[in-house]
Design a protein around this motif. Structure first.
Motif, PDB file in Angstrom:
ATOM      1  N   THR A 192       0.824  -1.214   0.000  1.00 46.28           N
ATOM      2  CA  THR A 192       0.000   0.000   0.000  1.00 46.28           C
ATOM      3  C   THR A 192       0.852   1.256   0.000  1.00 46.28           C
ATOM      4  O   THR A 192       1.771   1.393   0.816  1.00 46.28           O
ATOM      5  N   LEU A 193       0.529   2.181  -0.910  1.00 48.42           N
ATOM      6  CA  LEU A 193       1.161   3.496  -0.916  1.00 48.42           C
ATOM      7  C   LEU A 193       0.211   4.487  -0.255  1.00 48.42           C
ATOM      8  O   LEU A 193      -0.959   4.571  -0.626  1.00 48.42           O
ATOM      9  N   SER A 238       0.311  -1.753 -11.064  1.00 49.83           N
ATOM     10  CA  SER A 238      -1.003  -1.550 -11.676  1.00 49.83           C
ATOM     11  C   SER A 238      -2.131  -2.190 -10.884  1.00 49.83           C
ATOM     12  O   SER A 238      -3.299  -1.835 -11.064  1.00 49.83           O
ATOM     13  N   ASN A 239      -1.807  -3.124 -10.006  1.00 51.36           N
ATOM     14  CA  ASN A 239      -2.826  -3.732  -9.143  1.00 51.36           C
ATOM     15  C   ASN A 239      -2.606  -3.319  -7.683  1.00 51.36           C
ATOM     16  O   ASN A 239      -2.983  -4.033  -6.761  1.00 51.36           O
ATOM     17  N   ASP A 284      -7.510   8.042 -12.500  1.00 52.30           N
ATOM     18  CA  ASP A 284      -6.500   6.980 -12.487  1.00 52.30           C
ATOM     19  C   ASP A 284      -7.162   5.613 -12.589  1.00 52.30           C
ATOM     20  O   ASP A 284      -6.660   4.724 -13.279  1.00 52.30           O
ATOM     21  N   ALA A 285      -8.305   5.458 -11.900  1.00 56.96           N
ATOM     22  CA  ALA A 285      -8.988   4.159 -11.882  1.00 56.96           C
ATOM     23  C   ALA A 285      -9.504   3.765 -13.258  1.00 56.96           C
ATOM     24  O   ALA A 285      -9.683   2.573 -13.541  1.00 56.96           O
ATOM     25  N   GLU A 286      -9.753   4.749 -14.121  1.00 53.77           N
ATOM     26  CA  GLU A 286     -10.204   4.430 -15.479  1.00 53.77           C
ATOM     27  C   GLU A 286      -9.133   3.689 -16.264  1.00 53.77           C
ATOM     28  O   GLU A 286      -9.450   2.880 -17.142  1.00 53.77           O
ATOM     29  N   LYS A 287      -7.873   3.954 -15.942  1.00 59.18           N
ATOM     30  CA  LYS A 287      -6.762   3.333 -16.678  1.00 59.18           C
ATOM     31  C   LYS A 287      -6.236   2.074 -15.993  1.00 59.18           C
ATOM     32  O   LYS A 287      -5.639   1.218 -16.645  1.00 59.18           O
ATOM     33  N   PHE A 288      -6.439   1.985 -14.664  1.00 53.20           N
ATOM     34  CA  PHE A 288      -5.913   0.839 -13.907  1.00 53.20           C
ATOM     35  C   PHE A 288      -7.069   0.177 -13.157  1.00 53.20           C
ATOM     36  O   PHE A 288      -7.371   0.510 -12.015  1.00 53.20           O
ATOM     37  N   GLN A 340      -7.022  -0.474  -6.084  1.00 55.85           N
ATOM     38  CA  GLN A 340      -8.021  -0.160  -5.070  1.00 55.85           C
ATOM     39  C   GLN A 340      -7.562   1.063  -4.281  1.00 55.85           C
ATOM     40  O   GLN A 340      -6.377   1.206  -3.983  1.00 55.85           O
ATOM     41  N   TYR A 341      -8.522   1.914  -3.936  1.00 54.37           N
ATOM     42  CA  TYR A 341      -8.206   3.194  -3.303  1.00 54.37           C
ATOM     43  C   TYR A 341      -9.110   3.393  -2.084  1.00 54.37           C
ATOM     44  O   TYR A 341     -10.325   3.184  -2.170  1.00 54.37           O
ATOM     45  N   ALA A 342      -8.522   3.836  -0.993  1.00 56.64           N
ATOM     46  CA  ALA A 342      -9.284   4.248   0.193  1.00 56.64           C
ATOM     47  C   ALA A 342      -9.078   5.744   0.368  1.00 56.64           C
ATOM     48  O   ALA A 342      -7.933   6.220   0.379  1.00 56.64           O
TER      49      ALA A 342
END
Length: 297
Positions: free
Chosen positions: A76-77, A128-129, A236-240, A244-246
């Motif tokens: 996680t970043l 990418s994941n 970003d989510a459209e390309k990858f 998953q993002y919180a």
């Protein structure tokens, strides 16, 4: 994360001030502070119900996200957007202690002016994941009497009250005095953009006859930050598709004697392009009295 301020009037159980009121550790005269924070607590409860202490909040976000596959120091970043003000640093320290080194994307008022290039840079720092956690908060102060915007910065040698957030307070003052300047200033990029962006994105009144107070301007900043964060992350989510993002947005509150709290305005998960509410694993109501004992003054 508990620390002892040697110049506080509150001493550890095994220590006591000498007859001259000097600190037994560094022998400097101890500054007296108010004995009651009732005014602060009343204002905090009114304006920011269910506020968390910083340490408790960051811990609860981690406890909520680990079962969903967000692992600190593993996959996680963490990205942090806070105001440049030095008194916001305890929040960043708590986040990095839990999640590791953060990508910094905040500016004055906590606004997200790193733009497409900044967000793209952050998103290139994970696979990418990958998993991303965003903490993007504006900030405000409340002193022991309950005065909104007032904070002491005694660690920098100042004994009088100062303001937080200074940029948002200046914005508030410009509106009230009918001196609001929305012209872009290359020598004051972040401040000029802050004003223009909040006015554009929200219903904040710029009419001096209906001038907003600092709390209202702060909430407009929070709303703007939330909209900007969601827009950039959705892009970003459209390309990858496998990322998953919180997302956590709200207001950091500086209390008396260096305590810090945070009010969570919105928490979301973005998975496969779908934004859904995220509920933390614990109810913050019982935590509101604790605050963070990390000193910010």
């Amino acid at each position: 994360m508990t620390s002892f301020d040697p110049h506080s009037t509150k001493l550890p159980a095994n220590a006591s001030a000498d007859s001259n009121g000097a600190c037994p550790h560094c022998h400097q005269t101890m500054k007296k502070s108010a004995t009651s924070n009732d005014g602060f607590q009343t204002t905090l409860d009114k304006l920011f119900p269910n506020a968390y202490g910083l340490e408790e909040f960051v811990f609860e976000t981690k406890q909520t996200l680990v079962p969903k596959g967000f692992y600190p120091h593993v996959n996680t970043l963490v990205c942090v957007g806070l105001c440049r003000d030095e008194i916001t640093s305890p929040f960043e320290e708590e986040i990095e202690a839990m999640w590791g080194q953060a990508f910094i994307c905040g500016s004055l008022g906590g606004m997200l002016f790193c733009g497409e290039t900044g967000f793209a840079a952050a998103h290139h720092h994970a696979p990418s994941n990958g998993f991303f956690v965003y903490y993007c908060f504006t900030h405000i102060a409340i002193d022991h009497e309950g005065n909104v915007g007032a904070v002491y910065r005694t660690r920098s040698g100042m004994n009088e009250k100062t303001t937080a957030c200074g940029a948002l307070a200046a914005f508030t003052s410009e509106i009230a005095s009918n001196k609001l300047n929305l012209t872009f200033n290359e020598d004051d990029i972040e401040m000029s953009m802050l004003k223009k962006h909040i006015v554009k994105k929200t219903n904040l009144s710029t009419d001096p006859a209906k001038a907003p107070n600092l709390f209202e301007v702060t909430m407009a900043a929070y709303e703007t930050i939330t909209m900007d964060l969601e827009r950039h992350v959705k892009h970003d989510a459209e390309k990858f598709k496998d990322r998953q993002y919180a997302l956590f947005t709200g207001v950091q509150i500086h209390g008396p004697n260096g305590t810090d709290y945070c009010w969570l305005g919105k928490a979301s998960l973005l998975i496969k392009g779908e934004l859904s509410p995220l509920v933390l694993s614990a109810n913050p109501t019982s935590q509101v009295q604790t605050g963070s004992t990390t000193k910010s003054h």
